[in-house]
Design a protein around this motif. Sequence first.
Motif, PDB file in Angstrom:
ATOM      1  N   MET A   1      25.079  38.763  38.881  1.00  0.00           N
ATOM      2  CA  MET A   1      25.770  39.726  39.709  1.00  0.00           C
ATOM      3  C   MET A   1      26.791  38.982  40.576  1.00  0.00           C
ATOM      4  O   MET A   1      26.497  37.969  41.191  1.00  0.00           O
ATOM      5  CB  MET A   1      24.762  40.473  40.594  1.00  0.00           C
ATOM      6  CG  MET A   1      25.415  41.518  41.452  1.00  0.00           C
ATOM      7  SD  MET A   1      24.216  42.587  42.249  1.00  0.00           S
ATOM      8  CE  MET A   1      24.252  41.957  43.889  1.00  0.00           C
ATOM      9  N   THR A   2      27.997  39.514  40.629  1.00  0.00           N
ATOM     10  CA  THR A   2      29.070  38.899  41.402  1.00  0.00           C
ATOM     11  C   THR A   2      28.988  39.360  42.854  1.00  0.00           C
ATOM     12  O   THR A   2      28.770  40.528  43.137  1.00  0.00           O
ATOM     13  CB  THR A   2      30.438  39.290  40.831  1.00  0.00           C
ATOM     14  OG1 THR A   2      30.469  38.947  39.449  1.00  0.00           O
ATOM     15  CG2 THR A   2      31.552  38.584  41.554  1.00  0.00           C
ATOM     16  N   THR A   3      29.161  38.407  43.755  1.00  0.00           N
ATOM     17  CA  THR A   3      29.193  38.716  45.180  1.00  0.00           C
ATOM     18  C   THR A   3      30.626  38.547  45.662  1.00  0.00           C
ATOM     19  O   THR A   3      31.284  37.566  45.346  1.00  0.00           O
ATOM     20  CB  THR A   3      28.266  37.765  45.958  1.00  0.00           C
ATOM     21  OG1 THR A   3      26.955  37.867  45.419  1.00  0.00           O
ATOM     22  CG2 THR A   3      28.230  38.130  47.421  1.00  0.00           C
ATOM     23  N   TYR A   4      31.089  39.531  46.424  1.00  0.00           N
ATOM     24  CA  TYR A   4      32.458  39.507  46.938  1.00  0.00           C
ATOM     25  C   TYR A   4      32.430  39.263  48.437  1.00  0.00           C
ATOM     26  O   TYR A   4      31.567  39.773  49.139  1.00  0.00           O
ATOM     27  CB  TYR A   4      33.163  40.826  46.638  1.00  0.00           C
ATOM     28  CG  TYR A   4      33.216  41.132  45.153  1.00  0.00           C
ATOM     29  CD1 TYR A   4      34.215  40.607  44.357  1.00  0.00           C
ATOM     30  CD2 TYR A   4      32.245  41.928  44.558  1.00  0.00           C
ATOM     31  CE1 TYR A   4      34.271  40.868  42.999  1.00  0.00           C
ATOM     32  CE2 TYR A   4      32.286  42.196  43.201  1.00  0.00           C
ATOM     33  CZ  TYR A   4      33.292  41.668  42.433  1.00  0.00           C
ATOM     34  OH  TYR A   4      33.338  41.925  41.083  1.00  0.00           O
ATOM     35  N   SER A   5      33.405  38.493  48.907  1.00  0.00           N
ATOM     36  CA  SER A   5      33.461  38.195  50.338  1.00  0.00           C
ATOM     37  C   SER A   5      33.884  39.440  51.118  1.00  0.00           C
ATOM     38  O   SER A   5      34.491  40.366  50.578  1.00  0.00           O
ATOM     39  CB  SER A   5      34.452  37.066  50.610  1.00  0.00           C
ATOM     40  OG  SER A   5      35.787  37.528  50.439  1.00  0.00           O
ATOM     41  N   LYS A   6      33.569  39.430  52.403  1.00  0.00           N
ATOM     42  CA  LYS A   6      33.939  40.531  53.291  1.00  0.00           C
ATOM     43  C   LYS A   6      35.459  40.689  53.327  1.00  0.00           C
ATOM     44  O   LYS A   6      35.977  41.806  53.300  1.00  0.00           O
ATOM     45  CB  LYS A   6      33.383  40.264  54.696  1.00  0.00           C
ATOM     46  CG  LYS A   6      33.613  41.378  55.666  1.00  0.00           C
ATOM     47  CD  LYS A   6      32.968  41.065  57.008  1.00  0.00           C
ATOM     48  CE  LYS A   6      33.208  42.195  57.992  1.00  0.00           C
ATOM     49  NZ  LYS A   6      32.567  41.955  59.275  1.00  0.00           N
ATOM     50  N   ASP A   7      36.167  39.565  53.368  1.00  0.00           N
ATOM     51  CA  ASP A   7      37.634  39.596  53.384  1.00  0.00           C
ATOM     52  C   ASP A   7      38.191  40.229  52.113  1.00  0.00           C
ATOM     53  O   ASP A   7      39.146  41.005  52.163  1.00  0.00           O
ATOM     54  CB  ASP A   7      38.221  38.194  53.558  1.00  0.00           C
ATOM     55  CG  ASP A   7      38.033  37.643  54.962  1.00  0.00           C
ATOM     56  OD1 ASP A   7      37.837  38.452  55.895  1.00  0.00           O
ATOM     57  OD2 ASP A   7      38.082  36.413  55.118  1.00  0.00           O
ATOM     58  N   PHE A   8      37.606  39.894  50.976  1.00  0.00           N
ATOM     59  CA  PHE A   8      38.054  40.465  49.708  1.00  0.00           C
ATOM     60  C   PHE A   8      37.874  41.981  49.718  1.00  0.00           C
ATOM     61  O   PHE A   8      38.778  42.728  49.335  1.00  0.00           O
ATOM     62  CB  PHE A   8      37.285  39.837  48.536  1.00  0.00           C
ATOM     63  CG  PHE A   8      37.711  40.364  47.193  1.00  0.00           C
ATOM     64  CD1 PHE A   8      38.815  39.827  46.556  1.00  0.00           C
ATOM     65  CD2 PHE A   8      37.013  41.393  46.587  1.00  0.00           C
ATOM     66  CE1 PHE A   8      39.217  40.312  45.313  1.00  0.00           C
ATOM     67  CE2 PHE A   8      37.407  41.893  45.357  1.00  0.00           C
ATOM     68  CZ  PHE A   8      38.514  41.341  44.715  1.00  0.00           C
ATOM     69  N   LYS A   9      36.706  42.432  50.174  1.00  0.00           N
ATOM     70  CA  LYS A   9      36.440  43.870  50.241  1.00  0.00           C
ATOM     71  C   LYS A   9      37.431  44.563  51.170  1.00  0.00           C
ATOM     72  O   LYS A   9      37.981  45.614  50.828  1.00  0.00           O
ATOM     73  CB  LYS A   9      35.010  44.135  50.733  1.00  0.00           C
ATOM     74  CG  LYS A   9      33.939  43.750  49.754  1.00  0.00           C
ATOM     75  CD  LYS A   9      32.565  44.019  50.357  1.00  0.00           C
ATOM     76  CE  LYS A   9      31.459  43.478  49.486  1.00  0.00           C
ATOM     77  NZ  LYS A   9      30.139  43.709  50.069  1.00  0.00           N
ATOM     78  N   GLN A  10      37.666  43.965  52.346  1.00  0.00           N
ATOM     79  CA  GLN A  10      38.597  44.558  53.304  1.00  0.00           C
ATOM     80  C   GLN A  10      40.010  44.621  52.737  1.00  0.00           C
ATOM     81  O   GLN A  10      40.709  45.618  52.905  1.00  0.00           O
ATOM     82  CB  GLN A  10      38.576  43.778  54.620  1.00  0.00           C
ATOM     83  CG  GLN A  10      37.318  43.989  55.416  1.00  0.00           C
ATOM     84  CD  GLN A  10      37.251  43.102  56.654  1.00  0.00           C
ATOM     85  OE1 GLN A  10      37.921  42.084  56.742  1.00  0.00           O
ATOM     86  NE2 GLN A  10      36.433  43.511  57.614  1.00  0.00           N
ATOM     87  N   ASP A  11      40.429  43.565  52.049  1.00  0.00           N
ATOM     88  CA  ASP A  11      41.760  43.556  51.444  1.00  0.00           C
ATOM     89  C   ASP A  11      41.868  44.615  50.346  1.00  0.00           C
ATOM     90  O   ASP A  11      42.896  45.285  50.228  1.00  0.00           O
ATOM     91  CB  ASP A  11      42.088  42.174  50.881  1.00  0.00           C
ATOM     92  CG  ASP A  11      42.339  41.131  51.962  1.00  0.00           C
ATOM     93  OD1 ASP A  11      42.565  41.527  53.128  1.00  0.00           O
ATOM     94  OD2 ASP A  11      42.307  39.929  51.635  1.00  0.00           O
ATOM     95  N   ALA A  12      40.825  44.759  49.559  1.00  0.00           N
ATOM     96  CA  ALA A  12      40.826  45.771  48.499  1.00  0.00           C
ATOM     97  C   ALA A  12      40.912  47.172  49.099  1.00  0.00           C
ATOM     98  O   ALA A  12      41.688  48.013  48.629  1.00  0.00           O
ATOM     99  CB  ALA A  12      39.563  45.635  47.645  1.00  0.00           C
ATOM    100  N   LEU A  13      40.139  47.429  50.146  1.00  0.00           N
ATOM    101  CA  LEU A  13      40.162  48.733  50.809  1.00  0.00           C
ATOM    102  C   LEU A  13      41.507  48.991  51.469  1.00  0.00           C
ATOM    103  O   LEU A  13      42.022  50.113  51.450  1.00  0.00           O
ATOM    104  CB  LEU A  13      39.023  48.842  51.819  1.00  0.00           C
ATOM    105  CG  LEU A  13      37.624  48.893  51.207  1.00  0.00           C
ATOM    106  CD1 LEU A  13      36.558  48.745  52.290  1.00  0.00           C
ATOM    107  CD2 LEU A  13      37.424  50.173  50.422  1.00  0.00           C
ATOM    108  N   LYS A  14      42.102  47.953  52.043  1.00  0.00           N
ATOM    109  CA  LYS A  14      43.422  48.082  52.673  1.00  0.00           C
ATOM    110  C   LYS A  14      44.461  48.430  51.609  1.00  0.00           C
ATOM    111  O   LYS A  14      45.316  49.286  51.825  1.00  0.00           O
ATOM    112  CB  LYS A  14      43.792  46.779  53.387  1.00  0.00           C
ATOM    113  CG  LYS A  14      45.110  46.838  54.099  1.00  0.00           C
ATOM    114  CD  LYS A  14      45.402  45.534  54.830  1.00  0.00           C
ATOM    115  CE  LYS A  14      46.755  45.604  55.512  1.00  0.00           C
ATOM    116  NZ  LYS A  14      47.102  44.323  56.125  1.00  0.00           N
ATOM    117  N   TYR A  15      44.370  47.784  50.458  1.00  0.00           N
ATOM    118  CA  TYR A  15      45.312  48.069  49.372  1.00  0.00           C
ATOM    119  C   TYR A  15      45.186  49.523  48.931  1.00  0.00           C
ATOM    120  O   TYR A  15      46.194  50.215  48.755  1.00  0.00           O
ATOM    121  CB  TYR A  15      45.066  47.128  48.182  1.00  0.00           C
ATOM    122  CG  TYR A  15      46.069  47.336  47.078  1.00  0.00           C
ATOM    123  CD1 TYR A  15      47.277  46.645  47.091  1.00  0.00           C
ATOM    124  CD2 TYR A  15      45.819  48.232  46.047  1.00  0.00           C
ATOM    125  CE1 TYR A  15      48.220  46.848  46.099  1.00  0.00           C
ATOM    126  CE2 TYR A  15      46.761  48.447  45.054  1.00  0.00           C
ATOM    127  CZ  TYR A  15      47.951  47.755  45.083  1.00  0.00           C
ATOM    128  OH  TYR A  15      48.889  47.973  44.102  1.00  0.00           O
TER     129      TYR A  15
END
Length: 94
Positions: A1-15
């Motif tokens: 299972m892949t774990t994503y960083s908090k920053d990655f999630k925030q950037d994806a949501l911002k996009y």
Amino acid sequence: MTTYSKDFKQDALKYIDEHPGVAIKEVAKMLGVPKDTLYGWTKAEERRKIFGADSAVTGPMTDTEKELARLRRENRDLQDALEILKKAISILND
């Protein structure tokens, strides 16, 4: 299972937020994230916006949460309508 960083999630949501015309499926493909994962992040973020950062973000919304969200939307709409009416009255009284 892949774990994503908090920053990655925030950037994806911002996009997603900044590009409402782009489907989540396409964003997921661009980012290399399963669309169900990205969809889950968007639903969790939506829930946090409605109920605050302390809300539980897993599982479906309860009937009470749905009703609260509906009432908050209705309240926001009514406040917007009131502001418009106040401006209209102000213009007519000048």
